[in-house]
Design an enzyme around this catalytic site. Structure first.
Site, short mmCIF file in Angstrom:
data_model
loop_
_atom_site.label_atom_id
_atom_site.label_comp_id
_atom_site.label_asym_id
_atom_site.label_seq_id
_atom_site.Cartn_x
_atom_site.Cartn_y
_atom_site.Cartn_z
N CYS A 268 -39.35 60.21 49.29
CA CYS A 268 -39.33 61.64 49.61
C CYS A 268 -38.30 61.93 50.71
O CYS A 268 -37.69 62.99 50.75
CB CYS A 268 -40.71 62.11 50.09
SG CYS A 268 -42.03 61.85 48.89
N HIS B 146 -27.85 71.27 52.84
CA HIS B 146 -27.86 72.68 53.25
C HIS B 146 -28.10 73.64 52.09
O HIS B 146 -28.32 74.84 52.30
CB HIS B 146 -26.53 73.01 53.94
CG HIS B 146 -26.63 74.08 54.98
ND1 HIS B 146 -27.82 74.70 55.31
CD2 HIS B 146 -25.69 74.65 55.77
CE1 HIS B 146 -27.60 75.60 56.25
NE2 HIS B 146 -26.31 75.59 56.55
N ASP C 43 -32.10 75.38 55.54
CA ASP C 43 -31.19 76.06 56.46
C ASP C 43 -31.34 75.48 57.87
O ASP C 43 -32.25 74.70 58.15
CB ASP C 43 -31.42 77.58 56.46
CG ASP C 43 -32.83 77.99 56.85
OD1 ASP C 43 -33.44 77.28 57.69
OD2 ASP C 43 -33.32 79.01 56.34
#
Length: 420
Positions: free
Chosen positions: A337, A393, A397
């Site tokens: 993950c 990105h 954010d």
């Protein structure tokens, strides 16, 4: 003679490519000596000899696609090289000849490419091309049409080098689908400047380089830096060590990372193949980068949320040892993950780790040090751990990344919190 069979062990499901035979018929092998090298889309691994003896037959060759349970070879555990030469060499020699010899690549037949679409779709032609799953995956990732590549491998097999050369040519010509106009790498004769030594990259180096390059050019990276006060955590760890309980600092970080993933689920997600959907994961598996003599590998510790510190420490030690001994299977490097890359044992104050797709973030740890920290009244010495969080990105954010790393820092500061 006492003949025993060698079969392919667990390779993580699906077929893998045979990229190299490490011994020949008639060779004497020791226990755990590599017989053949297999390659999946994640890593390469050797098929070890489970017993010592003389190889009497091979049932695979370079370029084959095989899976778990496939018969690799037969070994005479009681024979000798002379026995094999007199009894079994003639038959396998004919079998092995195509493996040893790599004839010059013949031109590809023109008919399949020129056939009308109605007779055969481009998709079906791609499926019939002689290219392994690892090569096909790289082609998909770079948006390369395999029908445009002439293979240079055995029987016109398309190799990774063929795909890479094709991409480099397109980049140098300004034909990259990503819009990058990258000049071709210069060809330099370094021997003109002094003495040199050439060493080939290991298989792990090559695979790692390919995936890191893909991740670096395809993921918009940003790295958020912070530090965590681990004074109390280290005091607790040292107290446990005095009692004979050895806990490495990274297991505390793993638990703190899982707590942060729960608080900020976007970090526990991946973009799907289309790039238009976000897949949120309900499990918590953590990849931990391990430095081995052959290069960097990232085994995955599963279900971290439901394991205690001691259990994690034992599992991490075992899988790290396995990684250094080239014993990891592809399955053990899948399903993460988030990944952790720790350079704290070496040094440095910060770095920018590369996101390991399909993860959307990776945490870098540098060397902790005692620093003066203002507590509102005075400066006090505290043990501070530098954190470097790189993230995708497209998914995360800057504000959310700052909140994530702040939460993580707070979790590490409270040793009791990460043990929950």
């Amino acid at each position: 003679m006492s003949i025993k069979e060698v079969i392919v062990p667990d390779v993580g499901g699906g077929d893998v490519d045979v990229i190299e035979l490490l011994v020949s018929v008639g060779d004497t092998v020791e226990v755990d000596e590599g017989l053949a090298t297999l390659e999946s889309d994640k890593a390469s691994m050797d098929v070890p000899a489970p017993f010592a003896g003389v190889v009497t037959e091979f049932f695979i060759k370079e370029g084959d696609k095989i899976g778990e349970g496939t018969l690799v070879a037969k070994i005479d555990v009681a024979g000798s090289a002379s026995d094999v030469a007199s009894e079994s060499a003639p038959a396998p020699a004919a079998e092995a000849a195509p493996v040893a010899a790599t004839p010059p690549a013949a031109p590809k037949p023109a008919s399949p490419k020129s056939a009308p679409a109605a007779a055969s779709s481009n998709s079906s032609f791609v499926d019939s091309l002689y290219a392994g799953p690892a090569v096909r995956r790289i082609a998909r990732e770079f948006g390369v049409d395999l029908t445009q590549i002439s293979g240079t491998g055995d029987k016109n097999r398309i190799t990774k080098a063929d795909v890479q050369q094709f991409v480099q040519q397109r980049l140098s010509q300004g034909g990259s689908s990503s819009g990058l106009n990258v000049a071709a790498a210069p060809v330099v004769d370094f021997s003109k400047f002094g003495e040199i030594e050439i060493q080939p990259l290991s298989k792990i180096n090559k695979l790692t380089g390919e995936f890191l390059h893909r991740n670096w050019v395809s993921i918009p990276h940003v790295t958020q830096f912070d530090s965590a006060d681990i004074t109390d955590m280290e005091a607790f760890r040292q107290a446990q060590k005095a009692k004979g309980v050895k806990l490495t600092p990274i297991v505390f970080v793993m638990k703190a990372v899982v707590a942060a993933l729960k608080a900020y689920p976007r970090f526990n997600a991946s973009l799907d193949a289309s790039g238009t959907n976000l897949v949120f994961k309900k499990y918590f598996n953590v990849g931990v980068a391990v430095d081995t003599p052959n290069g960097l590998v990232v085994p995955v510790i599963r279900d971290v949320a439901n394991k205690g510190l001691l259990e994690l420490a034992e599992e991490l030690g075992a899988i790290g040892k396995k990684a250094r001994e080239k014993g990891l299977s592809p399955t053990e490097m899948q399903g993460s993950c988030i990944a952790i890359s720790s350079l704290g044992g070496i040094g440095g104050t910060a770095f920018t780790p590369i996101v390991n797709a399909p993860d959307v973030a990776i945490l870098g740890l540098s060397k902790s040090s005692m620093q003066p920290v203002w507590n509102g009244k005075e400066f006090v010495p505290r043990l501070m751990l530098p954190l470097s969080l790189s993230y995708d990105h497209r998914v995360i954010d800057g504000a959310e990344a700052a909140r994530f790393v702040t939460f993580l820092s707070g979790a590490l500061q409270d040793a009791w919190q990460v043990m929950i």
